[in-house]
Design a protein around this motif. Structure first.
Motif, PDB file in Angstrom:
ATOM      1  N   ALA A 131      31.325  14.172  57.715  1.00 59.47           N
ATOM      2  CA  ALA A 131      31.417  14.193  59.233  1.00 59.47           C
ATOM      3  C   ALA A 131      30.613  15.229  59.997  1.00 59.47           C
ATOM      4  CB  ALA A 131      32.892  14.592  59.879  1.00 59.47           C
ATOM      5  N   LEU A 132      30.150  16.333  59.227  1.00 56.68           N
ATOM      6  CA  LEU A 132      29.083  17.240  59.670  1.00 56.68           C
ATOM      7  C   LEU A 132      27.768  16.574  59.688  1.00 56.68           C
ATOM      8  CD1 LEU A 132      28.101  20.083  60.704  1.00 56.68           C
ATOM      9  CD2 LEU A 132      28.202  20.922  58.255  1.00 56.68           C
ATOM     10  N   ILE A 133      27.450  16.000  58.538  1.00 57.63           N
ATOM     11  CA  ILE A 133      26.101  15.333  58.411  1.00 57.63           C
ATOM     12  C   ILE A 133      26.018  14.139  59.544  1.00 57.63           C
ATOM     13  CG2 ILE A 133      24.758  13.646  56.866  1.00 57.63           C
ATOM     14  CD1 ILE A 133      26.029  15.530  54.429  1.00 57.63           C
ATOM     15  N   SER A 134      27.068  13.517  59.606  1.00 56.77           N
ATOM     16  CA  SER A 134      26.887  12.345  60.887  1.00 56.77           C
ATOM     17  C   SER A 134      26.796  12.998  62.028  1.00 56.77           C
ATOM     18  CB  SER A 134      28.236  11.568  60.597  1.00 56.77           C
ATOM     19  OG  SER A 134      28.421  10.373  61.692  1.00 56.77           O
ATOM     20  N   MET A 135      27.433  14.187  62.440  1.00 56.34           N
ATOM     21  CA  MET A 135      27.257  14.537  63.754  1.00 56.34           C
ATOM     22  C   MET A 135      25.562  15.250  63.871  1.00 56.34           C
ATOM     23  SD  MET A 135      28.675  18.453  65.072  1.00 56.34           S
ATOM     24  CE  MET A 135      27.715  19.082  63.952  1.00 56.34           C
ATOM     25  N   ILE A 136      25.113  15.491  62.881  1.00 54.34           N
ATOM     26  CA  ILE A 136      23.719  16.065  62.662  1.00 54.34           C
ATOM     27  C   ILE A 136      22.785  14.766  63.036  1.00 54.34           C
ATOM     28  CG2 ILE A 136      21.904  17.320  61.415  1.00 54.34           C
ATOM     29  CD1 ILE A 136      24.023  19.020  60.133  1.00 54.34           C
ATOM     30  N   GLU A 137      23.049  13.912  62.344  1.00 52.25           N
ATOM     31  CA  GLU A 137      22.310  12.708  62.562  1.00 52.25           C
ATOM     32  C   GLU A 137      22.179  11.963  63.946  1.00 52.25           C
ATOM     33  OE1 GLU A 137      24.082  10.143  59.505  1.00 52.25           O
ATOM     34  OE2 GLU A 137      22.561  10.810  57.791  1.00 52.25           O
ATOM     35  N   ARG A 138      23.365  12.098  64.537  1.00 48.97           N
ATOM     36  CA  ARG A 138      23.576  11.656  65.752  1.00 48.97           C
ATOM     37  C   ARG A 138      22.644  12.668  66.762  1.00 48.97           C
ATOM     38  NH1 ARG A 138      28.951  11.067  64.635  1.00 48.97           N
ATOM     39  NH2 ARG A 138      29.554  13.058  65.832  1.00 48.97           N
ATOM     40  N   ALA A 139      22.910  14.014  66.509  1.00 54.13           N
ATOM     41  CA  ALA A 139      21.913  14.876  67.418  1.00 54.13           C
ATOM     42  C   ALA A 139      20.495  14.616  67.342  1.00 54.13           C
ATOM     43  CB  ALA A 139      22.325  16.338  66.906  1.00 54.13           C
ATOM     44  N   ALA A 140      20.228  14.289  66.027  1.00 52.67           N
ATOM     45  CA  ALA A 140      18.606  14.017  65.584  1.00 52.67           C
ATOM     46  C   ALA A 140      18.058  12.949  66.689  1.00 52.67           C
ATOM     47  CB  ALA A 140      18.532  13.547  64.245  1.00 52.67           C
ATOM     48  N   VAL A 141      18.858  11.887  66.835  1.00 56.59           N
ATOM     49  CA  VAL A 141      18.236  10.968  68.032  1.00 56.59           C
ATOM     50  C   VAL A 141      18.650  11.224  69.336  1.00 56.59           C
ATOM     51  CG1 VAL A 141      18.242   9.064  65.962  1.00 56.59           C
ATOM     52  CG2 VAL A 141      20.280   9.437  67.476  1.00 56.59           C
ATOM     53  N   ASN A 142      19.061  12.217  69.847  1.00 60.49           N
ATOM     54  CA  ASN A 142      19.484  12.612  71.058  1.00 60.49           C
ATOM     55  C   ASN A 142      18.426  13.277  71.720  1.00 60.49           C
ATOM     56  OD1 ASN A 142      20.338  13.503  73.640  1.00 60.49           O
ATOM     57  ND2 ASN A 142      22.495  14.378  72.554  1.00 60.49           N
ATOM     58  N   PRO A 143      17.574  12.976  72.678  1.00 58.03           N
ATOM     59  CA  PRO A 143      16.311  13.405  73.158  1.00 58.03           C
ATOM     60  C   PRO A 143      16.639  14.637  73.999  1.00 58.03           C
ATOM     61  CG  PRO A 143      16.843  11.659  74.572  1.00 58.03           C
ATOM     62  CD  PRO A 143      17.779  11.521  73.368  1.00 58.03           C
ATOM     63  N   ARG A 163      17.783  24.312  63.418  1.00 58.92           N
ATOM     64  CA  ARG A 163      19.333  24.943  63.195  1.00 58.92           C
ATOM     65  C   ARG A 163      20.132  23.877  62.566  1.00 58.92           C
ATOM     66  NH1 ARG A 163      18.841  27.939  67.857  1.00 58.92           N
ATOM     67  NH2 ARG A 163      20.747  26.920  68.860  1.00 58.92           N
ATOM     68  N   LEU A 164      20.061  22.632  63.119  1.00 60.90           N
ATOM     69  CA  LEU A 164      20.984  21.697  62.859  1.00 60.90           C
ATOM     70  C   LEU A 164      20.409  21.157  61.428  1.00 60.90           C
ATOM     71  CD1 LEU A 164      21.555  19.773  66.174  1.00 60.90           C
ATOM     72  CD2 LEU A 164      23.204  20.823  64.759  1.00 60.90           C
ATOM     73  N   LEU A 165      19.045  20.951  61.322  1.00 55.84           N
ATOM     74  CA  LEU A 165      18.632  20.574  59.953  1.00 55.84           C
ATOM     75  C   LEU A 165      18.876  21.663  58.789  1.00 55.84           C
ATOM     76  CD1 LEU A 165      14.985  19.444  60.955  1.00 55.84           C
ATOM     77  CD2 LEU A 165      16.742  17.859  60.326  1.00 55.84           C
ATOM     78  N   ASP A 166      18.882  22.839  58.935  1.00 56.66           N
ATOM     79  CA  ASP A 166      19.222  23.803  58.225  1.00 56.66           C
ATOM     80  C   ASP A 166      20.580  23.685  57.978  1.00 56.66           C
ATOM     81  OD1 ASP A 166      18.943  26.334  56.685  1.00 56.66           O
ATOM     82  OD2 ASP A 166      20.177  27.165  58.000  1.00 56.66           O
ATOM     83  N   LEU A 167      21.736  23.422  58.859  1.00 55.22           N
ATOM     84  CA  LEU A 167      23.102  23.095  58.485  1.00 55.22           C
ATOM     85  C   LEU A 167      23.198  22.017  57.715  1.00 55.22           C
ATOM     86  CD1 LEU A 167      25.743  24.344  59.098  1.00 55.22           C
ATOM     87  CD2 LEU A 167      25.918  22.980  61.282  1.00 55.22           C
ATOM     88  N   ARG A 168      22.525  20.871  57.936  1.00 58.99           N
ATOM     89  CA  ARG A 168      22.518  19.629  57.158  1.00 58.99           C
ATOM     90  C   ARG A 168      22.126  19.811  55.571  1.00 58.99           C
ATOM     91  NH1 ARG A 168      19.408  13.649  58.379  1.00 58.99           N
ATOM     92  NH2 ARG A 168      20.109  12.988  56.323  1.00 58.99           N
ATOM     93  N   GLU A 169      21.007  20.646  55.571  1.00 52.77           N
ATOM     94  CA  GLU A 169      20.800  21.062  54.109  1.00 52.77           C
ATOM     95  C   GLU A 169      21.707  21.571  53.371  1.00 52.77           C
ATOM     96  OE1 GLU A 169      17.008  22.779  54.209  1.00 52.77           O
ATOM     97  OE2 GLU A 169      15.789  21.249  54.909  1.00 52.77           O
ATOM     98  N   ALA A 191      24.953  21.830  54.098  1.00 49.29           N
ATOM     99  CA  ALA A 191      25.799  20.842  54.108  1.00 49.29           C
ATOM    100  C   ALA A 191      25.981  19.795  52.740  1.00 49.29           C
ATOM    101  CB  ALA A 191      26.320  20.068  55.287  1.00 49.29           C
ATOM    102  N   GLU A 192      24.645  19.271  52.790  1.00 51.60           N
ATOM    103  CA  GLU A 192      24.445  18.290  51.655  1.00 51.60           C
ATOM    104  C   GLU A 192      24.540  19.072  50.485  1.00 51.60           C
ATOM    105  OE1 GLU A 192      20.652  16.564  53.086  1.00 51.60           O
ATOM    106  OE2 GLU A 192      21.461  14.943  53.845  1.00 51.60           O
ATOM    107  N   ALA A 193      23.910  20.140  50.253  1.00 55.94           N
ATOM    108  CA  ALA A 193      23.817  21.176  48.798  1.00 55.94           C
ATOM    109  C   ALA A 193      25.327  21.306  48.486  1.00 55.94           C
ATOM    110  CB  ALA A 193      22.979  22.173  48.993  1.00 55.94           C
ATOM    111  N   SER A 194      25.989  21.750  49.259  1.00 57.94           N
ATOM    112  CA  SER A 194      27.597  21.693  49.048  1.00 57.94           C
ATOM    113  C   SER A 194      28.246  20.525  48.751  1.00 57.94           C
ATOM    114  CB  SER A 194      28.273  22.364  50.392  1.00 57.94           C
ATOM    115  OG  SER A 194      29.937  22.417  50.014  1.00 57.94           O
ATOM    116  N   PHE A 195      27.931  19.406  49.285  1.00 55.35           N
ATOM    117  CA  PHE A 195      28.383  18.095  48.917  1.00 55.35           C
ATOM    118  C   PHE A 195      27.923  17.752  47.529  1.00 55.35           C
ATOM    119  CE2 PHE A 195      28.071  13.548  48.545  1.00 55.35           C
ATOM    120  CZ  PHE A 195      29.335  13.200  48.990  1.00 55.35           C
ATOM    121  N   ALA A 196      26.780  18.137  47.197  1.00 54.29           N
ATOM    122  CA  ALA A 196      26.405  17.622  45.913  1.00 54.29           C
ATOM    123  C   ALA A 196      27.024  18.467  44.894  1.00 54.29           C
ATOM    124  CB  ALA A 196      24.665  17.899  45.970  1.00 54.29           C
TER     125      ALA A 196
END
Length: 247
Positions: free
Chosen positions: A20-32, A41-47, A49-54
């Motif tokens: 859910a967190l990764i999905s939220m960040i992806e939506r923010a990435a396309v928000n101008p 900060r969102l990209l760092d948070l995504r990294e 989150a992905e590391a935790s998931f892995a």
């Protein structure tokens, strides 16, 4: 119609917190309207989150694999005599371990590889256990070259490296080795077995013990001729030396 109703009533799969967190960040990435600093900060948070998931996926895969892998049978034997005496023990070859674990690891998205290094007469091997989602863990062991059995220089290095490959993989997976039915026929002379011998070698290296002095103390010519009854005392003595050095 009953089946259709059942399908319609089935709740949608619950998205994990990480997904859910990764999905939220992806939506923010396309928000101008999202500024650069916030996006960084969102990209760092995504990294993270992905590391935790892995990492969670890795731990789950290892647990599933370990539950499916049985004890590894020591199906190979070493038995020879030199001027120094007889050497005999059983062990599981790397090919035996690989046949037991490779299909199960592959089915759970796991793989392994090795790195090796040498420093003087010490050989170090690192087993890298990796998951398809990107997370990996390393297990490293080192021992002195194995000159037992009149090995030449290359054989001494190869023997130590092969031993370390077997044991780093077993440690990485938390595997046990069991003796086969004929195991009791070996080690009649009452010397330390192969696992005890390697533990002593590792301790001697780690505490920087004087091997000739150690052998004289126990009145043996070579480490593999240490009586098994003296193994625990030898381990305690080496660990005590290590504790004094650390202090």
């Amino acid at each position: 119609m009953a089946e259709l109703a059942k399908i319609e009533q089935t709740p949608a799969p619950v998205m994990s917190e990480t997904a859910a967190l990764i999905s939220m960040i992806e939506r923010a990435a396309v928000n101008p309207s999202v500024d650069v600093e916030k996006f960084a900060r969102l990209l760092d948070l995504r990294e993270r989150a992905e590391a935790s998931f892995a990492r969670k996926a890795f731990n789950s895969a290892v647990a599933l694999a370990k539950s499916a892998i049985g004890p590894i049978v020591k199906d190979k034997a070493v038995d020879f005599t030199t001027q120094k005496g007889r050497t005999n023990y059983r062990y599981e070859g790397f090919d035996t371990i690989a046949r037991a674990v490779d299909p199960i690891l592959n089915a759970n998205g796991l793989s392994y590889r090795f790195r090796a290094a040498q420093d003087g007469n010490k050989v170090a091997v690192t087993c890298v256990l990796a998951h398809r989602d990107g997370y990996s863990e390393e297990t490293t062991l080192s021992v002195c070259e194995d000159h037992s059995g009149n090995k030449n220089a290359i054989q001494a290095i190869g023997s130590a490296a092969t031993y370390l490959q077997r044991y780093t993989l077993k440690l990485a997976l938390g595997l046990a080795a069991s003796l086969d039915d004929d195991a009791q026929a070996f080690n009649h002379d009452g010397w330390v077995n192969e696992e005890q011998l390697q533990e002593l070698r590792q301790l001697i290296v780690s505490v920087d013990a004087d091997l000739p002095k150690f052998l004289r103390y126990f009145r043996v010519e070579t480490l593999d001729k240490l009586p098994s009854a003296k193994f625990e005392g030898a381990v305690k003595m080496l660990k005590a030396k290590g504790a004094r050095s650390d202090g």
